[in-house]
Design an enzyme around this catalytic site. Sequence first.
Site, PDB file in Angstrom:
ATOM      1  N   HIS A 323       2.071  -9.558  10.059  1.00 30.25           N
ATOM      2  CA  HIS A 323       2.337  -9.553  11.292  1.00 30.25           C
ATOM      3  C   HIS A 323       3.879  -9.607  11.557  1.00 30.25           C
ATOM      4  O   HIS A 323       4.291 -10.354  10.957  1.00 30.25           O
ATOM      5  CB  HIS A 323       1.507 -10.486  12.246  1.00 30.25           C
ATOM      6  CG  HIS A 323       1.622 -10.082  13.665  1.00 30.25           C
ATOM      7  ND1 HIS A 323       2.540 -10.592  14.702  1.00 30.25           N
ATOM      8  CD2 HIS A 323       0.584  -9.524  14.392  1.00 30.25           C
ATOM      9  CE1 HIS A 323       2.187 -10.307  15.711  1.00 30.25           C
ATOM     10  NE2 HIS A 323       1.150  -9.393  15.705  1.00 30.25           N
ATOM     11  N   ASP A 380      -6.704  -7.866  13.796  1.00 32.45           N
ATOM     12  CA  ASP A 380      -7.516  -6.883  13.542  1.00 32.45           C
ATOM     13  C   ASP A 380      -8.258  -6.881  12.476  1.00 32.45           C
ATOM     14  O   ASP A 380      -9.167  -6.056  12.104  1.00 32.45           O
ATOM     15  CB  ASP A 380      -6.713  -5.537  13.350  1.00 32.45           C
ATOM     16  CG  ASP A 380      -5.862  -4.986  14.504  1.00 32.45           C
ATOM     17  OD1 ASP A 380      -6.749  -5.030  15.576  1.00 32.45           O
ATOM     18  OD2 ASP A 380      -4.774  -4.804  14.435  1.00 32.45           O
TER      19      ASP A 380
HETATM   20  N1  CMC Z   1      -0.095  -5.212   3.043  1.00 33.44           N
HETATM   21  C1  CMC Z   1       0.758  -5.376   1.873  1.00 33.44           C
HETATM   22  N2  CMC Z   1       2.085  -5.463   1.951  1.00 33.44           N
HETATM   23  C2  CMC Z   1       2.598  -5.842   3.338  1.00 33.44           C
HETATM   24  C3  CMC Z   1       1.633  -6.000   4.528  1.00 33.44           C
HETATM   25  C4  CMC Z   1       0.339  -5.563   4.328  1.00 33.44           C
HETATM   26  N3  CMC Z   1      -0.470  -5.531   5.223  1.00 33.44           N
HETATM   27  N4  CMC Z   1       2.468  -6.152   5.589  1.00 33.44           N
HETATM   28  C5  CMC Z   1       3.586  -6.362   5.215  1.00 33.44           C
HETATM   29  N5  CMC Z   1       3.772  -6.230   3.769  1.00 33.44           N
HETATM   30  C6  CMC Z   1       4.877  -6.592   3.010  1.00 33.44           C
HETATM   31  C7  CMC Z   1       5.901  -5.250   3.132  1.00 33.44           C
HETATM   32  O1  CMC Z   1       5.609  -4.343   1.844  1.00 33.44           O
HETATM   33  C8  CMC Z   1       7.113  -6.144   2.809  1.00 33.44           C
HETATM   34  O2  CMC Z   1       7.372  -6.401   1.566  1.00 33.44           O
HETATM   35  P1  CMC Z   1       8.844  -6.250   1.038  1.00 33.44           P
HETATM   36  O3  CMC Z   1       9.492  -7.513   1.455  1.00 33.44           O
HETATM   37  O4  CMC Z   1       8.657  -6.454  -0.539  1.00 33.44           O
HETATM   38  O5  CMC Z   1       9.325  -4.878   1.269  1.00 33.44           O
HETATM   39  C9  CMC Z   1       6.997  -7.418   3.734  1.00 33.44           C
HETATM   40  O6  CMC Z   1       5.478  -7.488   3.569  1.00 33.44           O
HETATM   41  C10 CMC Z   1       7.532  -7.261   5.158  1.00 33.44           C
HETATM   42  O7  CMC Z   1       6.801  -6.192   5.767  1.00 33.44           O
HETATM   43  P2  CMC Z   1       7.210  -5.396   6.693  1.00 33.44           P
HETATM   44  O8  CMC Z   1       6.746  -4.080   7.013  1.00 33.44           O
HETATM   45  O9  CMC Z   1       8.805  -5.286   6.711  1.00 33.44           O
HETATM   46  O10 CMC Z   1       7.038  -6.198   8.131  1.00 33.44           O
HETATM   47  P3  CMC Z   1       6.927  -5.928   9.555  1.00 33.44           P
HETATM   48  O11 CMC Z   1       7.026  -6.973  10.484  1.00 33.44           O
HETATM   49  O12 CMC Z   1       7.769  -4.793   9.936  1.00 33.44           O
HETATM   50  O13 CMC Z   1       5.618  -5.193   9.827  1.00 33.44           O
HETATM   51  C11 CMC Z   1       2.921  -5.124  10.265  1.00 33.44           C
HETATM   52  C12 CMC Z   1       4.577  -6.183  10.466  1.00 33.44           C
HETATM   53  C13 CMC Z   1       1.972  -5.634  11.017  1.00 33.44           C
HETATM   54  C14 CMC Z   1       3.362  -3.447  10.609  1.00 33.44           C
HETATM   55  C15 CMC Z   1       2.534  -4.946   8.956  1.00 33.44           C
HETATM   56  O14 CMC Z   1       2.498  -6.379   8.228  1.00 33.44           O
HETATM   57  C16 CMC Z   1       1.603  -4.171   8.698  1.00 33.44           C
HETATM   58  O15 CMC Z   1       1.890  -2.725   8.277  1.00 33.44           O
HETATM   59  N6  CMC Z   1       0.269  -4.558   8.356  1.00 33.44           N
HETATM   60  C17 CMC Z   1      -1.010  -3.861   8.311  1.00 33.44           C
HETATM   61  C18 CMC Z   1      -1.151  -3.194   9.450  1.00 33.44           C
HETATM   62  C19 CMC Z   1      -2.070  -3.998  10.328  1.00 33.44           C
HETATM   63  O16 CMC Z   1      -2.827  -5.018  10.119  1.00 33.44           O
HETATM   64  N7  CMC Z   1      -1.285  -4.023  11.734  1.00 33.44           N
HETATM   65  C20 CMC Z   1      -1.928  -4.833  12.830  1.00 33.44           C
HETATM   66  C21 CMC Z   1      -0.922  -5.912  13.301  1.00 33.44           C
HETATM   67  S1  CMC Z   1      -1.589  -7.117  14.117  1.00 33.44           S
HETATM   68  C22 CMC Z   1      -2.172  -6.105  15.789  1.00 33.44           C
HETATM   69  C23 CMC Z   1      -1.303  -5.393  16.611  1.00 33.44           C
HETATM   70  O17 CMC Z   1      -0.195  -5.627  16.645  1.00 33.44           O
HETATM   71  O18 CMC Z   1      -1.682  -4.391  16.895  1.00 33.44           O
END
Ligand code: CMC
Length: 459
Positions: A323, A380
């Site tokens: 998140h 989720d």
């Molecule tokens: N699985 C594997 N790796 C992950 C995940 C995941 N679910 N989420 C983040 N990472 C890794 C990412 O690859 C990155 O690694 P590195 O530092 O080596 O490059 C690091 O963690 C930071 O990730 P980010 O994408 O820069 O983080 P963000 O804050 O931009 O993204 C997120 C947040 C929710 C989009 C992401 O965690 C994600 O894609 N999660 C899976 C989808 C999900 O469950 N979404 C629902 C969010 S909660 C409800 C809502 O808001 O709707």
Amino acid sequence: MVNLSHGIAAESGAPVVESEGAWLETPSARIALPVIKVAEGPAGVEVDNLLKETNMVTFDPGFMNTAAVESAVSFVDGDNGILRYRGYPIEQLAANSSFLEVAYLLIYGELPTEQVLKRFSQQVNRHTLLPENYRALLNAFPKTAHPMAMMASAMSALETFYPESLNPRDEDQIDLATTLILAKIRTITSYVFKAMSSKPFLYPDKSRSYVEDFMRMCFAVPYETFDSEPELVRILDKLLILHADHEQNCSTSTVRLVGSSNASVYASVAAGIGALSGPAHGGANEAVLNMLNQIANGEDSVKSFVAKVKDKKDGVRLMGFGHRIYKSYDPRAKIIKTDAHAILDKYGSNDGLLAIARELEELALGDDYFTSRKLYPNVDFYTGLIYRAIGFPPTMFTPLFAFGRTPGWIAQWREMAHDPDTRIGRPRQLYVGQPQRDYLPVSERIMDENAKRIAAPRE
Ligand code: CMC
């Protein structure tokens, strides 16, 4: 070099005593940046005059570090797993409140008295009927249409029926739009569900409670009596409460941005539904179930799936994990996890998906890849399992999220509309394209290989 300091003299590192504030140092200037005090959470540094004084803008892709608004609707402390609506902890609201009461709280700022809640519920329930020709609209989509696209279209269409509720400067019209959207969203969601499977639409029954009647409109048929399981009504009510608001997330920011142009609440909420549909946002609940099914079907084991995620090669993510704000367990996921057990024991299909989810969680929380990045289950991760036990197919999970988020979107839109500081949302950019060049007639143009690759449409 640009040097930003807060309460510290930038050159010397010595604390500055004369005033609380932040300073920005550029080679040519040292500018005081006012600090905006907050009730809780990080304070804000105002950069309004930055462009004028330095000819520079801030650069913050994904708004990782940018507050675009002052808001009093909800509060998230991501490090400590705290979520509050209007000051009330989410745990207390989930345990004791109802979705309509929470909607009132978010929109009007205080919990209603018994009398006010009764009037509010009656008002909303009185407007749940949709115009007859609206049914034709929802039946016009192909059966393969994703319900989130239908939801967004339905919300856009809604304003065409209520022109007397579109003026964003008229308080009575805003109140009318508020009631109409809250009332119609449950009918729209149930009709979208019915339309997907070519089942007949049901009329609302205002003698029933809001969520109970939503369940009936989803699962009953017109020629039979129907009573929902009170336990399932209660859990759905709770899930709607948990989704009702979450400060300036992607869809809420979209709602506010669209609204800042003086677009109607309907147009703004429709845009929010579009933003929510993405798998990185609300679409994750559907993606979680697909992931669990993939493992249950033997396409992957829990271990091989987690290995794929860590490998990062195909961009596979552990859906329902991570998140932007929570760097600890999402408090909503904590509540849902407990409920998932009780509900699935009684109403689940015993296909092992909950066990797979738990195994995934356990493996991830014991793995350095996830813990070092502070990736924990989000809202989720477990919701889909409960929605499924209630009887909804995976494609309906995100529409249910949209249904639940509607009061939050409305509350945030209203806050935006009433805020004297609101100006049309219009981010800046850092231009990295071509400098000025002259137009050439088509016969004189030569494209280099790189430009051909980028500019040519696919054959
Ligand atoms: N699985 C594997 N790796 C992950 C995940 C995941 N679910 N989420 C983040 N990472 C890794 C990412 O690859 C990155 O690694 P590195 O530092 O080596 O490059 C690091 O963690 C930071 O990730 P980010 O994408 O820069 O983080 P963000 O804050 O931009 O993204 C997120 C947040 C929710 C989009 C992401 O965690 C994600 O894609 N999660 C899976 C989808 C999900 O469950 N979404 C629902 C969010 S909660 C409800 C809502 O808001 O709707």
